[in-house]
Design a protein around this motif. Structure first.
Motif, mmCIF file in Angstrom:
data_model
loop_
_atom_site.group_PDB
_atom_site.id
_atom_site.type_symbol
_atom_site.label_atom_id
_atom_site.label_comp_id
_atom_site.label_asym_id
_atom_site.label_seq_id
_atom_site.Cartn_x
_atom_site.Cartn_y
_atom_site.Cartn_z
ATOM 1 N N LYS A 5 47.197 28.101 45.082
ATOM 2 C CA LYS A 5 46.678 29.436 44.218
ATOM 3 C C LYS A 5 45.248 29.002 43.543
ATOM 4 O O LYS A 5 45.413 28.030 42.856
ATOM 5 C CB LYS A 5 47.775 29.787 43.549
ATOM 6 N N PRO A 6 44.535 30.008 43.564
ATOM 7 C CA PRO A 6 43.305 29.830 42.626
ATOM 8 C C PRO A 6 43.798 29.876 41.317
ATOM 9 O O PRO A 6 44.699 30.738 40.904
ATOM 10 C CB PRO A 6 42.558 30.849 43.137
ATOM 11 N N VAL A 7 42.925 29.363 40.305
ATOM 12 C CA VAL A 7 43.053 29.408 38.906
ATOM 13 C C VAL A 7 42.101 30.333 38.443
ATOM 14 O O VAL A 7 41.014 29.932 38.683
ATOM 15 C CB VAL A 7 43.104 27.989 38.396
ATOM 16 N N PHE A 8 42.199 31.191 37.750
ATOM 17 C CA PHE A 8 41.558 32.164 37.139
ATOM 18 C C PHE A 8 41.712 32.062 35.575
ATOM 19 O O PHE A 8 42.827 31.841 35.142
ATOM 20 C CB PHE A 8 41.932 33.594 37.538
ATOM 21 N N THR A 9 40.508 32.513 34.854
ATOM 22 C CA THR A 9 40.446 32.449 33.488
ATOM 23 C C THR A 9 41.019 33.834 33.152
ATOM 24 O O THR A 9 41.450 34.718 34.261
ATOM 25 C CB THR A 9 39.211 32.398 32.982
ATOM 26 N N ASP A 10 41.513 34.070 31.965
ATOM 27 C CA ASP A 10 42.056 35.434 31.528
ATOM 28 C C ASP A 10 41.151 36.605 31.857
ATOM 29 O O ASP A 10 41.367 37.807 32.163
ATOM 30 C CB ASP A 10 42.466 35.499 30.186
ATOM 31 N N ILE A 11 39.653 36.359 31.533
ATOM 32 C CA ILE A 11 38.826 37.423 31.687
ATOM 33 C C ILE A 11 38.603 37.555 33.164
ATOM 34 O O ILE A 11 38.301 38.980 33.564
ATOM 35 C CB ILE A 11 37.449 37.000 30.712
ATOM 36 N N GLU A 12 38.435 36.462 33.984
ATOM 37 C CA GLU A 12 38.404 36.714 35.420
ATOM 38 C C GLU A 12 39.457 37.588 35.982
ATOM 39 O O GLU A 12 39.240 38.483 36.586
ATOM 40 C CB GLU A 12 38.304 35.350 36.321
ATOM 41 N N ARG A 13 40.701 37.103 35.365
ATOM 42 C CA ARG A 13 41.832 37.891 36.016
ATOM 43 C C ARG A 13 41.704 39.417 35.739
ATOM 44 O O ARG A 13 42.057 40.372 36.246
ATOM 45 C CB ARG A 13 43.121 37.366 35.501
ATOM 46 N N ALA A 50 29.132 35.329 39.379
ATOM 47 C CA ALA A 50 29.780 34.140 39.163
ATOM 48 C C ALA A 50 31.188 34.267 40.426
ATOM 49 O O ALA A 50 30.976 33.135 41.287
ATOM 50 C CB ALA A 50 30.456 33.510 38.105
ATOM 51 N N LEU A 51 31.571 35.245 40.346
ATOM 52 C CA LEU A 51 32.634 35.323 41.203
ATOM 53 C C LEU A 51 32.288 35.664 42.847
ATOM 54 O O LEU A 51 32.916 35.276 43.608
ATOM 55 C CB LEU A 51 33.873 36.560 40.918
ATOM 56 N N LEU A 52 31.290 36.285 42.816
ATOM 57 C CA LEU A 52 30.630 36.513 44.071
ATOM 58 C C LEU A 52 29.983 34.980 44.672
ATOM 59 O O LEU A 52 30.226 34.693 45.751
ATOM 60 C CB LEU A 52 29.447 37.537 44.073
ATOM 61 N N ALA A 53 29.520 34.395 43.684
ATOM 62 C CA ALA A 53 28.822 32.992 44.062
ATOM 63 C C ALA A 53 29.632 32.031 44.680
ATOM 64 O O ALA A 53 29.495 31.311 45.483
ATOM 65 C CB ALA A 53 27.767 32.712 42.915
ATOM 66 N N THR A 56 34.956 33.931 45.328
ATOM 67 C CA THR A 56 36.566 34.692 45.171
ATOM 68 C C THR A 56 36.139 36.131 45.338
ATOM 69 O O THR A 56 37.186 36.536 45.946
ATOM 70 C CB THR A 56 36.339 34.532 43.318
ATOM 71 N N LEU A 57 34.981 36.637 45.097
ATOM 72 C CA LEU A 57 34.758 38.005 45.742
ATOM 73 C C LEU A 57 33.759 37.793 46.905
ATOM 74 O O LEU A 57 32.845 37.026 46.737
ATOM 75 C CB LEU A 57 34.303 38.984 44.645
ATOM 76 N N THR A 58 34.071 38.465 47.929
ATOM 77 C CA THR A 58 33.027 38.598 48.956
ATOM 78 C C THR A 58 32.199 39.456 49.004
ATOM 79 O O THR A 58 31.172 39.681 49.752
ATOM 80 C CB THR A 58 33.834 38.418 50.489
#
Length: 154
Positions: A5-13, A50-53, A56-58
């Motif tokens: 499972k990926p680990v996300f920070t609270d703000i990413e989540r 950052a999530l795109l790079a 995590t997000l495509t």
């Protein structure tokens, strides 16, 4: 056994969960979402980049309903041999009308959505894909639409 499972920070989540419901239709949508989340607009934009790079997000962008805007929209499928799958995927994805191209464990193993400016554009795009790839495209226009409001809380 490892946990993949990926680990996300609270703000990413928080960002991922919030943006699955769309952006507000305001003059400052990113600022408005940032305010809801208690962060700055720049922090929101930096996190999205950052999530795109990192993969995590495509994709992040608007989704328009081509059919309601006078265009064409259909689901399409192809039967592609394993040895030719990568080449055909690249060719199919080169068409700007193609979205959501996925491999499936099925005799028809490539499925994608076509969205065109006009309803007639569907047949034209299918013909161009067939000419480029050398494989038939099976057109499966919708008969009825269901909106399932699918979201993935993380």
């Amino acid at each position: 056994m490892s946990d993949d499972k990926p680990v996300f920070t609270d703000i990413e989540r928080a960002i991922i969960n919030r943006l699955q419901y769309g952006l507000p239709l305001t003059l400052t949508p990113y600022q408005d979402v940032a305010d809801e989340l208690g962060i700055t607009e720049q922090q929101l934009l930096d996190q999205l980049k950052a999530l795109l790079a990192n993969g995590t997000l495509t994709r992040f962008g608007p989704m328009f309903h081509a059919g309601e805007m006078g265009g064409g929209l259909t689901l399409a499928a192809m039967r592609i041999p394993a040895e030719d799958y990568d080449r055909v995927t690249e060719q199919v994805n080169s068409f700007p009308e193609v979205a959501h191209n996925y491999r499936r464990e099925h005799e028809l193993n490539m499925w994608f959505v076509l969205a065109t400016e006009t309803p007639e554009g569907i047949a034209d795009t299918i013909a161009r894909i067939e000419a480029l790839t050398g494989y038939p495209v099976y057109n499966m226009p919708k008969e009825q639409e269901f909106h399932v409001n699918l979201h993935f809380e993380i």
